[in-house]
Design a protein around this motif. Sequence first.
Motif, mmCIF file in Angstrom:
data_model
loop_
_atom_site.group_PDB
_atom_site.id
_atom_site.type_symbol
_atom_site.label_atom_id
_atom_site.label_comp_id
_atom_site.label_asym_id
_atom_site.label_seq_id
_atom_site.Cartn_x
_atom_site.Cartn_y
_atom_site.Cartn_z
ATOM 1 N N ASP A 171 0.820 -1.213 0.000
ATOM 2 C CA ASP A 171 0.000 0.000 0.000
ATOM 3 C C ASP A 171 0.852 1.260 0.000
ATOM 4 O OD1 ASP A 171 -2.622 1.549 1.853
ATOM 5 O OD2 ASP A 171 -2.562 0.938 -0.260
ATOM 6 N N ASN A 191 -13.307 -10.549 -0.236
ATOM 7 C CA ASN A 191 -13.710 -9.337 0.503
ATOM 8 C C ASN A 191 -12.775 -8.159 0.244
ATOM 9 O OD1 ASN A 191 -11.506 -10.366 1.816
ATOM 10 N ND2 ASN A 191 -12.280 -9.930 3.870
ATOM 11 N N TYR A 192 -12.009 -8.215 -0.871
ATOM 12 C CA TYR A 192 -11.118 -7.082 -1.141
ATOM 13 C C TYR A 192 -11.895 -6.034 -1.933
ATOM 14 C CZ TYR A 192 -6.833 -4.537 -1.794
ATOM 15 O OH TYR A 192 -5.889 -3.577 -1.728
ATOM 16 N N PRO A 193 -11.861 -4.760 -1.455
ATOM 17 C CA PRO A 193 -12.701 -3.747 -2.107
ATOM 18 C C PRO A 193 -12.497 -3.694 -3.620
ATOM 19 C CG PRO A 193 -11.574 -2.836 -0.190
ATOM 20 C CD PRO A 193 -11.025 -4.222 -0.390
ATOM 21 N N GLY A 194 -13.590 -3.739 -4.348
ATOM 22 C CA GLY A 194 -13.535 -3.567 -5.803
ATOM 23 C C GLY A 194 -13.242 -4.841 -6.570
ATOM 24 N N VAL A 195 -12.952 -5.933 -5.839
ATOM 25 C CA VAL A 195 -12.629 -7.188 -6.538
ATOM 26 C C VAL A 195 -13.593 -8.268 -6.057
ATOM 27 C CG1 VAL A 195 -10.832 -8.886 -6.982
ATOM 28 C CG2 VAL A 195 -10.187 -6.522 -6.485
ATOM 29 N N GLU A 196 -14.340 -8.876 -6.972
ATOM 30 C CA GLU A 196 -15.353 -9.856 -6.549
ATOM 31 C C GLU A 196 -14.709 -11.064 -5.896
ATOM 32 O OE1 GLU A 196 -18.925 -9.195 -9.622
ATOM 33 O OE2 GLU A 196 -18.648 -11.255 -8.868
#
Length: 178
Positions: free
Chosen positions: A20, A52-57
């Motif tokens: 990050d 559960n990663y934001p933006g990734v199904e």
Amino acid sequence: MTDSTHFDAIVIGGGPAGNDCRHLPLRARLNTLIVTDGVAGGQMILTHEIANYPGVESISGYQLSNIMKKQAKSFGCVIKGNTSVESLNLEGDIKEVTLSDGKTYTADSVILTPGGRSRTLGVEGEAKFKGRGISYCATCDGDFLPERKLLWLAAETQPRRSCFTYKICHQGYHCPSV
Ligand SMILES: Cc1cc2nc3c(=O)[nH]c(=O)nc-3n(C[C@H](O)[C@H](O)[C@H](O)COP(=O)(O)OP(=O)(O)OC[C@H]3O[C@@H](n4cnc5c(N)ncnc54)[C@H](O)[C@@H]3O)c2cc1C
């Protein structure tokens, strides 16, 4: 890898948190070195499915870590893998970071993202079934096991986790662990 031994920032640990820091070179014009032992990606690469990663199904931990690594490099981060940080001297304005390959790098800032380790029981078969029936993260993996009968080991002080898991599986055995 660049010959420079001085960086504006050295990031210790190449998991999601360390990755990050990838925007530093691009957004803050800071030449940045990410040092990580093992393959970059941290615990994430042990994960067969992350939903559960934001933006990734849904994506495998390995794929997500490769995307992060590629992006970090495209932003100008230098990544040094398979190398652990052996010692730090954080005194003074210029910090020193000594690596397992004997090299010492200096930096104006050091960012610590060494992550953590799941607490294991050390029982037979535990390593073999890690990620294949044995999970250390109820919030991460609970959702993949609806209607399954679970045994969850949680210290008495962790009722929240137990309740969370119970909501998902409806059948389970709580074994107060040490
Ligand atoms: C099997 C499994 C499944 C999971 N599933 C999910 C999920 O579905 N969703 C979710 O949100 N989370 C999940 N998690 C949790 C998630 O992986 C962690 O919360 C996340 O990886 C923490 O990121 P981090 O960067 O802080 O630390 P880590 O991922 O632990 O990365 C730290 C890195 O620093 C390196 N390092 C440590 N010390 C040094 C040193 N001295 N020198 C050099 N390098 C060093 C470590 O080797 C590691 O590569 C799962 C974890 C596991 C184990």
